[in-house]
Write a protein that holds these residues in place. Structure first.
Motif, PDB file in Angstrom:
ATOM      1  N   LEU A   1       5.356 -11.316  14.387  1.00  0.00           N
ATOM      2  CA  LEU A   1       6.692 -11.623  14.252  1.00  0.00           C
ATOM      3  C   LEU A   1       6.803 -12.484  13.168  1.00  0.00           C
ATOM      4  N   LYS A   2       6.130 -13.617  13.325  1.00  0.00           N
ATOM      5  CA  LYS A   2       6.127 -14.617  12.408  1.00  0.00           C
ATOM      6  C   LYS A   2       5.587 -14.329  11.034  1.00  0.00           C
ATOM      7  N   LEU A   3       4.547 -13.521  11.124  1.00  0.00           N
ATOM      8  CA  LEU A   3       3.876 -12.951   9.727  1.00  0.00           C
ATOM      9  C   LEU A   3       4.712 -12.302   8.799  1.00  0.00           C
ATOM     10  N   LEU A   4       5.762 -11.769   9.435  1.00  0.00           N
ATOM     11  CA  LEU A   4       6.891 -11.102   8.520  1.00  0.00           C
ATOM     12  C   LEU A   4       7.319 -12.009   7.432  1.00  0.00           C
ATOM     13  N   ALA A   5       7.219 -13.565   7.874  1.00  0.00           N
ATOM     14  CA  ALA A   5       7.849 -14.209   6.662  1.00  0.00           C
ATOM     15  C   ALA A   5       6.936 -14.328   5.579  1.00  0.00           C
ATOM     16  N   THR A   6       5.579 -13.839   5.777  1.00  0.00           N
ATOM     17  CA  THR A   6       4.610 -14.131   4.790  1.00  0.00           C
ATOM     18  C   THR A   6       4.939 -13.077   3.600  1.00  0.00           C
ATOM     19  N   THR A   7       4.492 -13.510   2.319  1.00  0.00           N
ATOM     20  CA  THR A   7       4.869 -12.671   1.373  1.00  0.00           C
ATOM     21  C   THR A   7       3.500 -12.166   0.668  1.00  0.00           C
ATOM     22  N   THR A   8       2.172 -12.240   1.333  1.00  0.00           N
ATOM     23  CA  THR A   8       1.009 -12.008   1.094  1.00  0.00           C
ATOM     24  C   THR A   8       1.255 -10.253   0.691  1.00  0.00           C
ATOM     25  N   PRO A   9       0.888  -9.811  -0.413  1.00  0.00           N
ATOM     26  CA  PRO A   9       0.953  -8.209  -0.647  1.00  0.00           C
ATOM     27  C   PRO A   9       0.084  -7.535   0.235  1.00  0.00           C
ATOM     28  N   GLU A  10      -0.994  -7.946   0.306  1.00  0.00           N
ATOM     29  CA  GLU A  10      -2.289  -7.180   1.022  1.00  0.00           C
ATOM     30  C   GLU A  10      -1.939  -6.967   2.387  1.00  0.00           C
ATOM     31  N   LEU A  11      -1.127  -7.857   3.210  1.00  0.00           N
ATOM     32  CA  LEU A  11      -0.882  -7.504   4.484  1.00  0.00           C
ATOM     33  C   LEU A  11       0.218  -6.681   4.801  1.00  0.00           C
ATOM     34  N   ARG A  12       1.040  -6.215   3.654  1.00  0.00           N
ATOM     35  CA  ARG A  12       2.212  -5.435   3.903  1.00  0.00           C
ATOM     36  C   ARG A  12       2.017  -4.174   4.546  1.00  0.00           C
ATOM     37  N   GLN A  13       0.866  -3.285   4.081  1.00  0.00           N
ATOM     38  CA  GLN A  13       0.701  -2.100   4.804  1.00  0.00           C
ATOM     39  C   GLN A  13       0.310  -2.273   6.218  1.00  0.00           C
ATOM     40  N   ILE A  14      -0.563  -3.054   6.474  1.00  0.00           N
ATOM     41  CA  ILE A  14      -1.276  -3.265   7.782  1.00  0.00           C
ATOM     42  C   ILE A  14      -0.038  -3.710   8.864  1.00  0.00           C
ATOM     43  N   LEU A  15       0.835  -4.665   8.146  1.00  0.00           N
ATOM     44  CA  LEU A  15       1.844  -5.275   9.173  1.00  0.00           C
ATOM     45  C   LEU A  15       2.891  -4.000   9.311  1.00  0.00           C
ATOM     46  N   VAL A  16       3.150  -3.250   8.549  1.00  0.00           N
ATOM     47  CA  VAL A  16       4.076  -2.411   8.695  1.00  0.00           C
ATOM     48  C   VAL A  16       3.751  -1.326   9.774  1.00  0.00           C
ATOM     49  N   PHE A  17       2.315  -1.079   9.721  1.00  0.00           N
ATOM     50  CA  PHE A  17       1.540  -0.200  10.513  1.00  0.00           C
ATOM     51  C   PHE A  17       1.497  -0.565  11.723  1.00  0.00           C
ATOM     52  N   ILE A  18       1.290  -1.850  12.090  1.00  0.00           N
ATOM     53  CA  ILE A  18       1.299  -2.648  13.533  1.00  0.00           C
ATOM     54  C   ILE A  18       2.651  -2.399  14.025  1.00  0.00           C
ATOM     55  N   TRP A  19       3.511  -2.841  13.169  1.00  0.00           N
ATOM     56  CA  TRP A  19       5.001  -2.640  13.855  1.00  0.00           C
ATOM     57  C   TRP A  19       5.269  -1.146  14.166  1.00  0.00           C
ATOM     58  N   THR A  20       5.061  -0.475  13.561  1.00  0.00           N
ATOM     59  CA  THR A  20       5.123   1.002  14.032  1.00  0.00           C
ATOM     60  C   THR A  20       4.635   1.219  15.231  1.00  0.00           C
ATOM     61  N   LYS A  21       3.573   0.792  15.373  1.00  0.00           N
ATOM     62  CA  LYS A  21       2.855   1.045  16.829  1.00  0.00           C
ATOM     63  C   LYS A  21       3.556   0.265  17.697  1.00  0.00           C
ATOM     64  N   ILE A  22       4.133  -0.929  17.826  1.00  0.00           N
ATOM     65  CA  ILE A  22       4.629  -1.662  18.558  1.00  0.00           C
ATOM     66  C   ILE A  22       6.094  -1.007  19.041  1.00  0.00           C
ATOM     67  N   LEU A  23       6.829  -0.620  17.718  1.00  0.00           N
ATOM     68  CA  LEU A  23       7.992  -0.003  18.156  1.00  0.00           C
ATOM     69  C   LEU A  23       7.988   1.415  18.779  1.00  0.00           C
ATOM     70  N   ALA A  24       7.053   2.153  18.496  1.00  0.00           N
ATOM     71  CA  ALA A  24       6.864   3.319  19.171  1.00  0.00           C
ATOM     72  C   ALA A  24       6.538   3.215  20.613  1.00  0.00           C
ATOM     73  N   LEU A  25       6.148   2.089  21.136  1.00  0.00           N
ATOM     74  CA  LEU A  25       6.239   1.877  22.442  1.00  0.00           C
ATOM     75  C   LEU A  25       7.322   1.380  23.060  1.00  0.00           C
ATOM     76  N   ASP A  26       7.934   0.281  22.431  1.00  0.00           N
ATOM     77  CA  ASP A  26       8.993  -0.436  22.972  1.00  0.00           C
ATOM     78  C   ASP A  26      10.019  -0.819  21.861  1.00  0.00           C
ATOM     79  N   LYS A  27      11.209  -0.155  22.185  1.00  0.00           N
ATOM     80  CA  LYS A  27      12.510  -0.268  21.224  1.00  0.00           C
ATOM     81  C   LYS A  27      13.045  -1.833  21.513  1.00  0.00           C
ATOM     82  N   SER A  28      12.956  -2.418  22.508  1.00  0.00           N
ATOM     83  CA  SER A  28      13.613  -3.577  22.736  1.00  0.00           C
ATOM     84  C   SER A  28      13.364  -4.766  21.766  1.00  0.00           C
TER      85      SER A  28
END
Length: 1373
Positions: free
Chosen positions: A517-544
């Motif tokens: 959650l804290k990493l979403l504050a970073t602006t590092t471009p190379e982290l964007r794809q993998i962060l989006v992927f990780i959040w996809t996996k988290i939200l696919a399990l738990d909507k809360s």
């Protein structure tokens, strides 16, 4: 960009099922369009980069390509259809991301804080307690201070201050209270003060009892009297009552286990006396009840406290004494380690970081999950204490002392992760002297984290759900704190999460959530794809997690990513998924995303993705639509902004996309633009007429778009249409009900007898879908004359038509004239637009009605959906009808004067039903008269908040198959005034959309690695292809075949005789069906019935054709009914395990004056097309891969088609036989479609009953047979089309079969015999008798089918027998 590459590679691996589709197709003839122009791909795979895919496929299965010679490519089609995720269980309702239940165990229920710390030191320096005999030399250090180097009082104060500072390192924000050598009263005051300050927060009570006796067996600790002449005991129960809960106690004294035992007894007593205890108390004690603290001079006297408060110093000193360094190392250097504990770039900071990672990992791997959550994730100070407690256990056990805790922890002192810590400590100590000598020297970072990540990577390569979880998971979490390791750690974490929901749950339970959650504050471009992927996996399990993302402003991160052009479409689809979850059912999420301009970003992306663009990723389009739908759902302001932004024009083109998922998502998003009228703020919105007019116009546009896909080939899409129409019916309830009621209102027998049929005579194609109604203008002949009734709550209709009070038919509205009239002057009547008071409740959705013809089309569409071939869509359709007051009646309707509805008065029923014949109504247009329908009328009862609460819900009805001749439909008036619909309680009644939940399932599956069952498919396919090629060669070179050797006979026990039959290609199985659509599957080698099932619940249409789909890989059974409905089954050979893959109506409507469709259907594997026709004026071509109508070929004559045959070697080519004896050859790949035509059956013009393409690769050679009994051999390219005629039977030919590869033609007669011919017209044999002792004659032949690859013939007869014949020379097997 490692993850991007990984995902790019995965795009190919995911398309593995479609790989073989790109192999070169066979072109038979220069004059014809090359076959395989249309590459049939799996719906979700990418269509671009064909060359790359081809290269990939060739390397993947080179042997495969070698085998597929020109001939085999023509004879063995490569196309695969209906093997997508959506075909795996559409009929079961899916579930989306969870927002409650088991998966929430990872979330700490209530985060806590230690607000106050009480430090109690009973040292009484220079006076030893009486029960302790000290050795010499003896451990003396307290808080690393030797008390004997200064005055006792000063030493005591210094130690107290130092202990305070040591604790502040772990919890700087707490309030600290120190009590030195206190009395009982002082402790009582201290405890009361601490609890008062901490309120509901935790209090830590630290007790050092080195200057007092050991605790008593009753669990009393010792304090002093005021003059320090006596030791005073304090019972643990008193301490507990003063300090209350939540609390944590640290007891550093000998025999501390006594206190823990007493405390546990106290807890048990309070639990048994006062029910379950809510006490939250934690205890840490230095040793067991029988043990004394170590006195060795190598340890400090307060070794337990030192481990808990200065773990690095303690761990290094202890390690030094045991390592090779102990002789040469200067211990004082440990106090000079450069850096700060909080700075990980310094030596001290790195050591602290490694220590945290090691102790966290040990705890996570050893402790039960719930205990780990409570002790290591709930309270920062408690987590630190327990990490350090693990060190205390390790060090003190080496001195034969066992620290204990409550709750009890399993032993951890020998865990192998301590070895990793020892190595890190050694690397640190070995470079320490040089670093102390030269402060500017750079320290060598430890390889600890790199090595642990490598260990995690090794686990990822070999681990699985069924193996032990990776123990490095907590270390991966720690590594996220470091910039240098972060990218690698995130990529590995992404790979782990991709293994399944179990992996996501593990990662969340270890505590990953706040970090990402804290990493979403970073602006590092190379982290964007993998962060989006990780959040996809988290939200696919738990909507809360949507709440946390909105609170932290995380949504903006994903909106920016969605709007970035450089990311892959699949990754942007993930961002759209994350945003869809953020706004799903979360008003605050919808508001902040609207403010952040999410809607315009989505619409802009849809506009830039033109449907013809090869780069468009279906998954991306699908999730943009779903995201828009969730953004608009029940959010009136967003809906209005969407309509103003012309969202309809942007989304509507997607309704014709080739992927059913995209079409369904587009329908969902358009459906959410239809407002329920539940919004409490709606009265203040859009009151102006201009706004209303625009809203009405936009709503009409949405409905017209939805009606265009009501006959879509995919049940996924039709289900969404039904849900959207339910919303519309709900908000326009009064107007739609009045239209429906006007249709149904019976006048008199004479009127009913003269009512026109509601079929559309002007339709040129005969393909009557609601779309055509628009084309023919708004006025459609109504079966009912104008009818106007005005009333109020004091009036109702009685049996002779007059109005009286008290009847349930009282209306407060107005029933507008002819239901399809578009005369809007009626709507200006003040009685109609009045406040719509109904059942005593004001209807707050003041709807201005749309055009009546649109309502009529909606009612027709609803009825179409209620009779859908897919059970789930049909049940949704019936629920929609129930909203407008039409309900299927499952009971027999009583005679005139009986009650049509359980709650109706008999007088009402008499009015409705007296002398009523079944009307030729709008519902009968599609054969609906067979399903009795009625308007539901609520019982006479006191006013209710809503009419719906007083009636049966249609979803709970039991819809059973009816008798062959159903009773007359029960009709009743609708309760027109009942449109007062209350909000939330009615929401649950409406059918809910499932496309969103269903689509979420995609992200729960592995995305980076293909779930590869394609290897099995390839192996099976290669085996089957080899077998098929062997058979084909034998067929082509077979000698004269008489086929009169009956190798099997089967009494199907069909009451109405066998209608169709089919032989499976690679197993000894025959499938047969009858007029009642019962399907039976039989193994003719073992003579056993494998399965028997009904094609559907209203089986009175009869089966027109059975076909096998994907016969080289996984057999699917296509069952075409006489009404044109197609149902495709899998697992049909296993008893009771048959599963409906898909179902759709290939034909809608029929010619005027014709009662039945009499559909003729054939399936072409080569092209993936299904062709259908019948008593309609066109041929429809359906692409089963897209599940879409791709072409409607108008017929040039008024005659209907009676036989249809496709070429199995030339994709897109098929022939049709007509009722007037004509034969026409079509090629769907040519612009004009019709290739040539002839009328071979001229002697007596009778219908063509059977036809087929001759075996071989010649494109236009046909065999056609008419009912008159003549068989014509045709070459459609030649000027004289007919080159051979056989007079096979005299006016009784009922069936014809042409072998796919052998030169054989079989014809069957109603006069109980079968004839076999070759392609030169020679009769090879006749079959008349069963090979029984009595030589009984075979029955009247109803169907014939050759085996696809062997010389075998299956014949079905009217006497329900199916016989299988082989050549007597070479019987198979």
């Amino acid at each position: 960009m490692a993850l991007g590459d990984l995902m790019a590679a995965s795009r190919f691996s995911q398309s593995s099922a479609a790989v073989s589709n790109h192999l070169e197709e066979f072109s038979s003839n220069d004059t014809h369009v090359e076959d395989g122009e249309r590459s049939v791909n799996s719906s979700n795979s990418v269509d671009h980069n064909n060359d790359n895919v081809r290269d990939f496929s060739e390397t993947a299965s080179s042997s495969y390509v070698v085998m597929t010679t020109t001939t085999s490519m023509a004879y063995l089609p490569q196309t695969l259809v209906l093997c997508e995720f959506r075909h795996d269980g559409f009929e079961c309702v899916p579930s989306g991301p969870s927002d409650s239940g088991l998966v929430l165990k990872w979330r700490p229920r209530d985060r806590m804080k230690t607000g106050c710390v009480a430090l109690v030191l009973c040292l009484n320096i220079s006076v030893d307690p009486p029960d302790v005999i000290k050795i010499s030399p003896c451990a003396r250090m307290e808080c690393w201070i030797d008390p004997f180097t200064m005055a006792p009082q000063k030493a005591l104060e210094t130690i107290g201050r130092t202990l305070n500072q040591q604790y502040e390192r772990w919890q700087p924000k707490a309030r600290y209270e120190i009590s030195l050598d206190p009395t009982v009263d002082e402790i009582k005051k201290l405890c009361t003060k601490c609890r008062k300050y901490a309120k509901s927060e935790r209090v830590l009570f630290h007790y050092n009892g080195h200057g007092v006796p050991k605790p008593t067996p009753n669990g009393e600790i010792w304090l002093f009297n005021k003059s320090y002449t006596q030791y005073i005991p304090l019972p643990i129960s008193d301490l507990d009552s003063w300090l209350k809960t939540p609390s944590i106690y640290v007891f550093d004294c000998s025999a501390a286990g006594m206190i823990v035992s007493a405390f546990i007894e106290l807890q048990e007593c309070s639990t048994s006396s006062s029910g379950p205890s809510m006490r939250d108390c934690i205890l840490l004690a230095a040793c067991e009840a029988h043990e004394t603290l170590p006195q060795s001079v190598e340890f400090p006297a307060d070794i337990f406290t030192s481990c808990l408060t200065t773990p690095i110093k303690m761990a290094l000193r202890w390690f030094c004494t045991r390592s090779l360094l102990h002789e040469s190392f200067d211990y004082s250097l440990i106090d000079k380690i450069p850096g700060r504990q909080t700075d990980r770039k310094t030596l001290l900071g790195e050591l602290n970081w490694i220590f945290t990672a090691v102790t966290d990992t040990i705890a996570w791997n050893v402790l039960p999950r719930e205990l780990f959550q409570k002790l290591f994730r709930q309270d920062l100070l408690v987590a630190s204490m327990f990490r350090n407690f693990l060190l205390a256990e390790r060090i003190m056990r080496s001195a034969n002392c066992s620290p204990i805790s409550y709750p009890v922890l399993p032993p951890t002192h020998q865990h192998h992760m301590w070895d990793a810590w020892d190595m890190a400590a050694e690397i640190c100590l070995s470079q320490l002297p040089a670093l102390v000598e030269d402060p500017n020297a750079e320290f060598q970072t430890s390889p600890f984290f790199t090595e642990q990540l490598t260990a995690f990577e090794v686990w990822l390569d070999h681990g699985s759900e069924y193996k032990k979880p990776p123990e490095q998971l907590p270390i991966v979490l720690q590594v996220l704190l470091s910039q240098c390791h972060r990218f690698r750690a995130l990529v590995l974490l992404g790979r782990f999460l991709d293994m399944g929901p179990w992996a996501v749950d593990l990662a969340l339970s270890v505590g990953i959530f706040p970090y990402v959650l804290k990493l979403l504050a970073t602006t590092t471009p190379e982290l964007r794809q993998i962060l989006v992927f990780i959040w996809t996996k988290i939200l696919a399990l738990d909507k809360s997690c949507q709440v946390d993302l909105v609170k932290d402003g995380g949504h903006t991160y994903f909106i920016r990513f969605l709007d970035s052009v450089e990311a892959y479409p699949e990754q942007r689809a993930m961002a759209a998924f994350v945003l869809a979850v953020i706004v799903d059912g979360h008003r605050r999420g919808q508001e902040v995303c609207m403010e952040a301009d999410l809607m315009h970003v989505c619409l802009k992306n849809l506009q830039s993705s033109s449907p013809n663009e090869a780069q468009t990723e279906p998954l991306f389009l699908q999730w943009i639509c779903l995201c828009l739908g969730k953004l608009w759902e029940d959010f009136l302001e967003a809906q209005m902004i969407g309509l103003q932004a012309d969202a309809l024009a942007v989304v509507e083109p997607l309704l014709s996309e080739p992927q059913p998922e995209v079409r369904a998502a587009a329908v969902f998003s358009l459906g959410t633009l239809l407002d329920f009228g539940f919004d409490a703020t709606r009265d203040g919105l859009g009151d102006e007429d201009s706004d209303d007019d625009e809203k009405i116009k936009a709503e009409a546009g949405v409905i017209k778009s939805l009606l265009s896909v009501v006959s879509d080939g995919s049940p996924l899409v039709r289900a969404e249409v039904a849900v959207a129409l339910a919303r519309f019916a709900f908000s326009h309830n009064k107007h739609i009900k009045s239209v429906a009621a006007a249709y149904w209102k019976p006048q008199s027998n004479s009127v009913l007898a003269t009512l026109p049929s509601f079929s559309i005579n002007g339709s040129c194609s005969g393909y009557t879908t609601p779309v055509h109604y628009k084309a023919h203008g708004n006025r459609v002949p109504s079966p009912v004359g104008p009818l106007l009734r005005v009333g109020n709550d004091s009036q109702a209709v009685t049996r002779d038509g007059r109005v009286s009070s008290g009847s349930p038919l009282a209306t407060s509205g107005i029933m507008h004239g002819s239901s399809l009239s578009d005369d809007s002057s009626q709507h200006s009547d003040s009685g109609a637009i009045n406040d719509f008071v109904s059942n005593g409740v004001v209807n707050h959705s003041r709807r201005r009605p749309l055009d009546n013809s649109l309502y009529s089309q909606c009612v027709l569409a609803m009825c179409t959906l209620a009779k859908d071939p897919s059970p789930r869509v049909a049940s949704l359709g019936r629920r929609v009808l129930s909203i407008i007051g039409i309900e299927q009646v499952t009971k027999s309707v009583k005679s005139a004067g009986g009650s049509a509805h359980p709650n109706e008065s008999s007088s009402t029923a008499t009015t409705s039903l007296s002398g009523l014949a079944r009307s030729s109504s709008w519902f009968e247009l599609n054969g609906g008269g067979r399903l009795p329908l009625t308007f539901r009328t609520p019982p006479v009862s006191p006013p209710r908040p809503s009419y719906m609460t007083g009636i049966r819900r249609v979803s709970s009805l039991d819809f059973r198959p009816h008798l062959m001749n159903p009773p007359d439909s029960g009709l009743a008036d609708s309760l027109l005034g009942s449109s007062g619909l209350s909000g939330a309680s009615e929401r649950s009644f409406l059918p809910q959309s499932t496309i969103y939940n269903w689509s979420c399932g995609h992200f729960s599956k592995p995305l980076l690695t293909a779930v590869d069952d394609s290897e099995d498919i390839i192996v099976r396919r290669e085996k089957n292809e080899k077998q098929a090629l062997d058979y084909i060669v034998k067929c082509q070179h077979s000698a004269v075949s008489k086929l009169h050797n009956q190798i099997a006979g089967w009494d199907t026990r069909f009451v109405t005789g066998t209608k169709t039959t089919l032989l499976q290609p690679f197993s000894p199985v025959v499938i047969a069906s009858d007029e009642n659509e019962k399907i039976r599957v039989w193994n003719y080698e073992e003579a056993t019935l494998l399965n028997s099932f009904d094609n559907h619940d209203y089986p009175d249409k009869g089966v027109s054709k059975l076909c096998l789909v994907n016969e080289l890989v996984e057999n699917l059974l296509l069952v075409a009914s006489n009404d044109g409905n197609i149902r495709i089954w899998k697992n049909f050979t296993s008893k009771g395990e048959q599963k409906l893959v898909t179902a759709f109506a290939s034909i809608r409507g029929h010619r005027p004056g014709v009662r039945a469709v009499n559909a003729v259907v054939d399936w072409q594997q080569q092209s993936g097309y299904l062709f259908a026709s019948g008593e309609i004026s066109s041929i429809t071509a359906w692409d089963l891969d897209k599940e879409q109508l791709v072409s409607t070929i108008p017929l040039t004559s008024d005659s209907s088609i009676s036989a249809l045959a496709v070429s199995q070697v030339h994709g897109g080519q098929f022939a049709a036989g007509f009722v007037d004896g004509y034969v026409r050859l079509y090629d769907i790949r040519t612009p004009e479609m019709l290739v040539s035509e002839t009328q071979p059956h001229t002697q007596r013009v009778e219908r063509v009953v059977g036809m087929g393409f001759q075996p071989g690769l010649e494109p236009a050679k046909l065999v056609s047979a008419s009912q008159a009994g003549n068989i014509q051999f045709l070459d459609m390219r030649a000027a004289k089309k007919t080159y051979l005629t056989i007079e096979a039977h005299r006016g009784s030919l009922t069936a014809l079969a042409i072998h796919r590869h052998a030169p054989l033609v079989a014809s069957g007669s109603a006069k109980q015999f079968i004839k076999i011919f070759n392609l030169t017209g020679d009769q090879l044999g006749t079959i008349r008798y069963h090979p029984t002792f009595m030589a009984q004659k075979i029955g009247s032949v109803s169907c014939l089918a050759f085996h696809p690859y062997q010389v075998l013939l299956a014949a079905g007869a009217a006497d329900s027998c199916v016989s299988i014949y082989a050549d007597e020379i070479s019987p198979p097997r």
